[in-house]
Design an enzyme around this catalytic site. Structure first.
Site, PDB file in Angstrom:
ATOM      1  N   LYS A 192       0.870  -1.182   0.000  1.00 32.59           N
ATOM      2  CA  LYS A 192       0.000   0.000   0.000  1.00 32.59           C
ATOM      3  C   LYS A 192       0.900   1.222   0.000  1.00 32.59           C
ATOM      4  O   LYS A 192       1.666   1.451   0.949  1.00 32.59           O
ATOM      5  CB  LYS A 192      -0.879  -0.025   1.247  1.00 32.59           C
ATOM      6  CG  LYS A 192      -1.758   1.190   1.478  1.00 32.59           C
ATOM      7  CD  LYS A 192      -2.726   1.499   0.366  1.00 32.59           C
ATOM      8  CE  LYS A 192      -3.516   0.333  -0.110  1.00 32.59           C
ATOM      9  NZ  LYS A 192      -4.562   0.614  -1.085  1.00 32.59           N
ATOM     10  N   HIS A 204      -9.951  -7.380  -4.933  1.00 34.72           N
ATOM     11  CA  HIS A 204      -9.615  -6.376  -3.927  1.00 34.72           C
ATOM     12  C   HIS A 204     -10.164  -6.810  -2.582  1.00 34.72           C
ATOM     13  O   HIS A 204     -11.073  -7.648  -2.510  1.00 34.72           O
ATOM     14  CB  HIS A 204     -10.261  -5.059  -4.370  1.00 34.72           C
ATOM     15  CG  HIS A 204     -10.357  -4.023  -3.316  1.00 34.72           C
ATOM     16  ND1 HIS A 204     -11.507  -3.795  -2.587  1.00 34.72           N
ATOM     17  CD2 HIS A 204      -9.450  -3.146  -2.858  1.00 34.72           C
ATOM     18  CE1 HIS A 204     -11.297  -2.806  -1.729  1.00 34.72           C
ATOM     19  NE2 HIS A 204     -10.056  -2.398  -1.877  1.00 34.72           N
TER      20      HIS A 204
HETATM   21  O1  LIG Z   1      -6.570  -1.731  -2.706  1.00 40.74           O
HETATM   22  C1  LIG Z   1      -7.111  -0.789  -2.137  1.00 40.74           C
HETATM   23  O2  LIG Z   1      -7.233   0.268  -2.712  1.00 40.74           O
HETATM   24  C2  LIG Z   1      -7.568  -0.939  -0.773  1.00 40.74           C
HETATM   25  O3  LIG Z   1      -7.318  -1.953  -0.179  1.00 40.74           O
HETATM   26  C3  LIG Z   1      -8.326   0.167  -0.152  1.00 40.74           C
HETATM   27  C4  LIG Z   1      -8.233   0.205   1.341  1.00 40.74           C
HETATM   28  O4  LIG Z   1      -9.014   1.254   1.858  1.00 40.74           O
HETATM   29  C5  LIG Z   1      -6.801   0.370   1.821  1.00 40.74           C
HETATM   30  O5  LIG Z   1      -6.201   1.440   1.188  1.00 40.74           O
HETATM   31  C6  LIG Z   1      -6.713   0.546   3.299  1.00 40.74           C
HETATM   32  O6  LIG Z   1      -7.351  -0.256   3.998  1.00 40.74           O
HETATM   33  O7  LIG Z   1      -5.990   1.411   3.753  1.00 40.74           O
HETATM   34 MG   LIG Z   2      -6.282  -0.591  -4.545  1.00 37.23          MG
END
Ligand SMILES: O=C([O-])C(=O)C[C@H](O)[C@@H](O)C(=O)[O-]
Ligand SMILES: [Mg+2]
Length: 432
Positions: A201, A328
């Site tokens: 991330k 996802h």
């Molecule tokens: O692949 C993604 O964009 C996610 O998993 C979205 C989520 O909100 C992720 O960014 C998080 O949990 O911080």
């Molecule tokens: Mg994503």
């Protein structure tokens, strides 16, 4: 013996909002709060069979879910397609909203997406009940599994060791704020769960720092698939810079920039495949994105797309247009992981390991957590989803929701960051 029609008719629907612990995981908007809301849906048939489902638990999802729950008794658990029409008739479920859903990072928020996410929890609960009534696993109701286990990838996050002020629950993962920390986290994911691919991330630190982290992962795990997802934090130029720097290293780049037009610009100028769970999240977004070649992999999410049947419809469209499909994940319990695994098991061309936040969610509402082995979850052949609700835990986590003063009932990563940094505001986009 009761006839099938009675056996499948819905006598009761129970909704239980819960708060589950979430570690201080960083993303481009801020940081996860100590607790995050989820909604557990139970449908009970006239024969007393209970099916379970799960969806987002934030207030607006809960409000719509309550209305849908009230409309369900008397219908049948095999009336899955009718759930969508029923939900659409609920007053207020069609009022469009715009803006970005801060916590979920799922692109522009619309009434459609909200409704589909709510329906998904009910659809899964109905499938679970239907499977139990017929003695069939959910994957059989979807046409049957084509694999016995579903592969997931390690979901790496930059993170703090603990929440600001020591709030919430402390775990033993420690901080990960640089390439060495990310590699150490990845090693633990491999040791404890056997994952063979990694997603980081991103959008948290300036791109060069995240490029360095991906390079460190590539050096530590040669040949393993790697992904980087800054949730649209970069400009087109920055996206192309990162794509050039990591060209030979990435399996795909996920949502480097916001919106179909910008994704298409990036895609046109790089060979690195682009994946998304932000610019293609509903069926109406597909035609333009596919026509412009904006994405090469759609990250399905049965919550977004309205359930498991619609996820299979998405798979057929992607197959038709030669676009890849993966999955996802957002913060979820074992119920949604079981649902994800059943549907993923039925899609023949799901070629990339799916995402899952599950290892970060140590609190659950089921009696036996689903174990990752070799990075895979075995596909259950037990009737329904193959999970059992732990009523004591459900009650405990619901009590936490009841006792909450409202701070955690809507996920808000910006507000959580503000606890550590009072000047923090939602970063302007592009951030870099
Ligand atoms: O692949 C993604 O964009 C996610 O998993 C979205 C989520 O909100 C992720 O960014 C998080 O949990 O911080
Ligand atoms: Mg994503």
């Amino acid at each position: 013996m009761t006839d099938l029609s009675t056996a499948l008719s819905l006598a009761e629907v129970r909704l239980t909002p819960v708060l589950i612990a979430d570690p201080p995981l960083l993303n481009t908007h801020g940081v996860h709060q100590p607790y995050t809301p989820r909604l557990i849906v139970e449908v009970v048939t006239a024969d007393g069979i209970t099916g379970v489902g799960e969806t987002y638990g934030d207030a607006k999802y809960l409000a719509l879910a309550r209305e849908l729950a009230a409309a369900l008794p008397g219908r049948r658990v095999d009336g899955l397609n009718g759930l969508h029409a029923l939900a659409a008739r609920i007053p207020g479920s069609g009022a469009p909203e715009s803006g970005v859903d801060v916590g979920g990072q799922r692109g522009v928020q619309t009434a459609d997406k909200l409704r589909l996410s709510v329906v998904s929890g009910f659809e899964v609960a109905c499938l679970d009940a239907l499977g139990k009534a017929l003695g069939l696993p959910v994957h059989a109701l979807l046409g049957g599994k084509v694999r016995d286990a579903v592969e997931y990838s390690a979901y790496l996050f930059y993170r703090w060791a603990e929440h600001p002020g020591g709030a919430g629950q402390r775990d033993d993962w420690g901080a990960a704020l640089d390439p060495a920390g990310v590699v150490e986290q990845a090693r633990r994911f491999v040791r404890d769960y056997g994952f063979g691919s990694f997603k980081l991330k991103g959008g948290v630190f300036p791109p060069d720092e995240e490029i360095a982290a991906i390079r460190a992962l590539a050096a530590a795990f040669p040949g393993r698939p790697l992904r980087l997802d800054p949730n649209g934090a970069w400009s087109v130029a920055t996206s192309l810079y990162v794509a050039r720097e990591l060209g030979g290293v990435l399996e795909y780049l996920e949502d480097p920039t916001l919106g179909t037009a910008q994704m298409a610009e990036v895609a046109a100028a790089t060979d690195v495949p682009l994946a998304t769970n932000m610019c293609v999240t509903t069926f109406p977004e597909i035609p333009e994105a596919f026509a412009k070649g904006a994405v090469q992999v759609v990250l399905s999410d049965h919550h977004y797309w309205g359930g498991l049947l619609r996820t299979r419809e998405l798979a057929a469209i992607c197959r038709t247009f030669g676009v890849g499909l993966s999955m996802h994940s957002n913060t979820h319990t074992g119920i949604s992981l079981a649902a994800m695994t059943h549907v993923a098991a039925t899609v023949s061309d799901l070629d990339n390991a799916c995402d899952s936040h599950y290892p970060w969610q140590t609190e659950d509402v089921i009696t036996r957590r689903l174990p990752f082995e070799g990075g895979r979850i075995e596909v259950s052949d037990a009737p329904g989803l193959g999970v059992e609700l732990d009523r004591e835990r459900l009650e405990f986590l619901h009590r936490r929701w009841l006792d909450d003063d409202g701070t955690h009932r809507d996920r808000d990563d910006v507000a959580a960051m503000r606890v550590a940094d009072p000047d923090w505001v939602m970063p302007a986009v592009p951030r870099w």
